[in-house]
Every structure is written in structure tokens, then in C-alpha cells.
Scaffold this motif. Structure first.
Motif, PDB file in Angstrom:
ATOM      1  N   TYR A 228       0.833  -1.192   0.000  1.00 45.95           N
ATOM      2  CA  TYR A 228       0.000   0.000   0.000  1.00 45.95           C
ATOM      3  C   TYR A 228       0.875   1.252   0.000  1.00 45.95           C
ATOM      4  CZ  TYR A 228      -4.190  -2.744   1.050  1.00 45.95           C
ATOM      5  OH  TYR A 228      -5.233  -3.623   0.987  1.00 45.95           O
ATOM      6  N   LEU A 233      -2.875   3.779   3.076  1.00 50.87           N
ATOM      7  CA  LEU A 233      -2.700   3.579   4.515  1.00 50.87           C
ATOM      8  C   LEU A 233      -3.614   4.503   5.305  1.00 50.87           C
ATOM      9  CD1 LEU A 233      -1.059   2.227   6.840  1.00 50.87           C
ATOM     10  CD2 LEU A 233       0.523   4.158   6.662  1.00 50.87           C
ATOM     11  N   ARG A 236      -7.154   3.138   5.256  1.00 56.67           N
ATOM     12  CA  ARG A 236      -7.392   1.881   5.978  1.00 56.67           C
ATOM     13  C   ARG A 236      -7.050   1.952   7.457  1.00 56.67           C
ATOM     14  NH1 ARG A 236      -6.685   1.266   0.871  1.00 56.67           N
ATOM     15  NH2 ARG A 236      -7.591  -0.481  -0.300  1.00 56.67           N
ATOM     16  N   ARG A 290      -4.635  -9.454   9.533  1.00 55.68           N
ATOM     17  CA  ARG A 290      -5.338  -8.172   9.704  1.00 55.68           C
ATOM     18  C   ARG A 290      -4.383  -7.002   9.895  1.00 55.68           C
ATOM     19  NH1 ARG A 290      -8.283 -11.648  12.786  1.00 55.68           N
ATOM     20  NH2 ARG A 290      -7.376 -10.834  14.689  1.00 55.68           N
ATOM     21  N   ILE A 292      -1.558  -4.159   8.276  1.00 56.32           N
ATOM     22  CA  ILE A 292      -1.405  -3.383   7.052  1.00 56.32           C
ATOM     23  C   ILE A 292       0.061  -3.001   6.906  1.00 56.32           C
ATOM     24  CG2 ILE A 292      -2.082  -1.284   5.829  1.00 56.32           C
ATOM     25  CD1 ILE A 292      -4.608  -1.232   7.533  1.00 56.32           C
TER      26      ILE A 292
END
Length: 386
Positions: A228, A233, A236, A290, A292
Motif C-alpha cells: 500500500y 494507509l 485503511r 489483519r 497493514i
């Protein structure tokens, strides 16, 4: 109700030609091979329908064999386009339609040749169309709303052609291909005109949805590492923050490569890019569920996770540092070791903003660099330590 076959055929010619042109224009901007197959299929339907008009002038060989052969070819191209769209390889067995249709040339003297021709044509078209619908099934991943619509329309179109064979098998049913006589043929002309409109619109929507999804994915990803980017970022991060509580802390790890400039100076920027990609792959492989991961830019990366603990962060940081230092030493030897400095912040209440959390991580990251690099600086702001 009586239908004027010539009028319906003229309408079909116009709709198919417009669909072919529309899909060709889309192909010029998108360059999806499926669009080209579908465009060619509609072009062949337009030509075949034009040839079918010659039946009234007595040109039965061209008006029946070429016209109906074109219809079969067009549906085979529809199937090929769907296979390209779904990245499925078709078996060579699907080419058997050609010799089957050519074999029908031997039947004109047979008393039931009109019925036999209609049954064989309908079965071939149904087979191609139903297979195309089957290829568009979700099978574990969504192909988009347009693909779902196309699947249903192709399914109904295929079932129609499958059902069309049943009345033709009934004794006494009137089927005259030369004069477009018989209820089955008249209904087929109406269904064909409607199907062209629906299939063409669904095909365009199918590719357009995929293109929009690809653009969205590209906009959210760093082009080099496929992690990402900062924008993604920021979008999310609130979802992770919403799960943070006293018994379920979150954590942010800010990662920077030590002496990365030496890699570019001694081995070139291509080697530096390869090292960045290698680090991104390590992060992706070690990333907890889960969590990132994103590349903020340059040689700076970030990991944001919920349900974290001090021990989990320390283990993750140690694994990353060890794997990366080994990989860098093997591929990009430099006078000073190329390692990782990591600043990590463990928190048990949602931060004011992602920017504030990154700022805290930045302070810890540079504390790691000042302390000699190749280390983790961790601040545990949670009330429950692990």
C-alpha cells in the motif's frame, strides 16, 4: 402475432454492427483481448444476418449455410472472449464445431434437413454460450458486477437455444429455414435482437468494471513493491484504530534501511530497487493477520497492526532485521552493513490521527539510528504489557 423476418433481420444487422463498433472503440482505449473477440463476434453476426436476407432471392447456400455458420462462429468468439477475460485456457475440443458444421453440408437432400440443421446449430450455440456462462462463475473470486450480469444473460441465452431444439424434434413442427417460416424461427429472431443489446451492454460493463478495479488497485499501491502507499494507509488505518482497546492494543512499526545510499552508490539504483522489493516481500511474508503494510516513500516502510503485544512486535522486528541483513550482505556487499532501524509504538487507545502516530514513530526511528542503527526502539503505551 406475425413477425416480419426481414425487418427483424435488418434490426439485428444494425444492432450487431453498432455493438461491434462500440466494443472496438472500447478495445482501442483498454486493449483487452476479450473486447476484440466480442467485437469480431458481433461483426460476424452483422455480416451473417446480411447474408441471411439473400434467402428471399434464392441464394440458399449463402443465405443458410454461411449465415448460420457465421452465427455459430460468433458465439464461439464470445466463448473465446470470456476465456480471455477469465484467463482460462480452452481445450482444442471446442474447435470440433467447425467439422461438425461442415458435415452438415451433406444434408440438403435429406427430407428433415431444416430440422436437423436447426437442432445442430442450436446445440452448438447453446454449448458455447453455457460454457461461457460457466467460466464467469465466481469460483473463489469476484469478477465484478458486469461479469455477473453477463453470466446470467449468457445462461438465459444458452438455455433458450437448448430449449429451441425440443420443439424441433416434435413430429409435424413447421420449420422452413429457406423462407423463415415457423414459430420457432420467428421467436429466435426476436430473442436474437434482444440478446444482442443485452450481451453487448454487459460485455462492455464487464471490462469497464475490471478496468475501474485495476485503476483503484494501482492508485492504492506503491508501483515498485506493490505494498500500500501512504494514501491507501490513511484510508485503511481508521479501521485498525477502531479495534484498539485496553485489552486489544494496536502497534505501529516505522522501518528505515540503514546505509541504503551505499547500495545505490556501489551497486546502482537497480540493485537498490531489488533490495526494496526483497524487503517488501519479507514484510508481506511475516505480516500478521489483519495487519497493514505500506511503503511511505524512499526506503521507509510502515506496519500497522491491531491485537498486538510487546513480544509479538519484538519477534517481528527481530525476524525482519535478521532476514534483511542476511539478504543485503549476500546481494549488496557494502563497506558498512546495510541493516534496518525500527521505531515502534504500542498503544491501547485510538490515536488522534495517523499523522500523529507516524510522528511518534519517526522520533523512535531516529532514536534507533542514533543508538547505533540495526535496532528496535519500542515505546509501550499500553496499560497491559505482554
Amino acid at each position: 402475432m406475425a413477425f416480419d423476418a426481414s425487418t427483424l433481420l435488418t434490426l439485428t444487422i444494425a444492432l450487431a454492427a453498432a455493438s461491434a463498433l462500440y466494443l472496438a472503440v472500447e478495445w482501442r482505449s483498454v486493449r483487452e483481448s476479450s473486447l476484440l473477440c466480442w467485437s469480431l463476434g458481433f461483426a460476424i453476426i452483422s455480416i451473417g444476418s446480411s447474408l441471411a436476407l439473400l434467402r428471399s432471392s434464392g441464394y440458399l447456400f449463402i443465405g443458410i449455410w454461411f449465415a448460420n455458420g457465421g452465427l455459430i462462429t460468433a458465439h464461439w468468439l464470445f466463448l473465446l472472449g470470456v476465456a480471455r477475460f477469465t484467463e482460462t485456457r480452452l481445450s482444442r475440443a471446442w474447435l470440433l464445431a467447425v467439422p461438425i458444421w461442415l458435415g452438415m453440408l451433406l444434408l440438403p437432400g435429406w427430407p428433415l434437413w431444416s430440422k436437423t440443421l436447426l437442432v445442430v446449430q442450436s446445440l452448438l450455440i447453446a454449448l458455447f454460450t453455457l460454457q461461457a456462462s460457466w467460466l464467469l462463475r465466481p469460483h473463489g473470486k469476484s469478477l465484478g458486477v458486469g461479469a455477473a450480469q453477463l453470466r446470467v444473460i449468457l445462461l438465459l441465452h444458452g438455455l433458450f437455444y437448448l430449449c429451441k431444439t425440443l420443439p424441433a424434434l416434435v413430429s409435424g413442427t413447421l420449420i422452413d429455414l429457406a423462407a423463415f417460416r415457423g414459430l420457432i424461427i420467428q421467436v429466435s429472431l426476436v430473442e436474437g435482437a434482444m440478446a444482442i443489446m443485452l450481451i453487448a451492454l454487459s460485455m462492455t460493463g464487464t471490462v469497464r468494471n475490471r478496468r475501474e478495479e485495476r485503476i483503484e488497485r494501482l492508485a492504492a499501491r506503491d508501483p515498485l513493491t506493490a505494498l500500500y502507499n501512504r494514501r491507501a494507509l490513511e484510508v485503511r488505518a481508521p479501521h485498525v484504530f477502531a479495534t484498539v482497546a485496553a485489552g486489544n492494543p494496536g502497534a505501529l512499526l516505522l522501518i528505515d534501511i540503514d546505509h541504503f545510499k551505499l547500495v545505490n552508490d556501489y551497486h546502482g539504483h537497480a540493485a537498490g530497487d531489488r533490495l526494496l522489493v526483497a524487503l517488501s516481500e519479507m514484510i508481506r511474508a511475516l505480516l500478521p493477520e489483519r495487519a497493514i503494510a505500506a511503503r511511505l516513500g524512499g526506503d521507509e516502510f510502515v506496519i500497522l497492526l491491531g491485537g498486538a503485544s510487546r513480544g509479538q512486535i519484538e519477534a517481528l522486528a527481530a525476524a525482519l532485521r535478521q532476514q534483511f541483513q542476511h539478504a543485503a550482505a549476500q546481494t549488496c556487499a557494502t563497506p558498512q552493513a546495510v541493516t534496518l532501524s525500527i521505531g515502534a509504538n504500542l498503544f491501547d487507545r485510538p490515536p488522534a490521527s495517523l499523522a500523529a502516530l507516524l510522528e511518534q514513530g519517526d522520533v523512535l526511528l531516529y532514536a534507533s539510528k542514533r543508538s547505533g542503527r540495526n535496532s528496535l526502539q519500542l515505546v509501550d503505551g499500553s496499560r497491559s504489557t505482554a
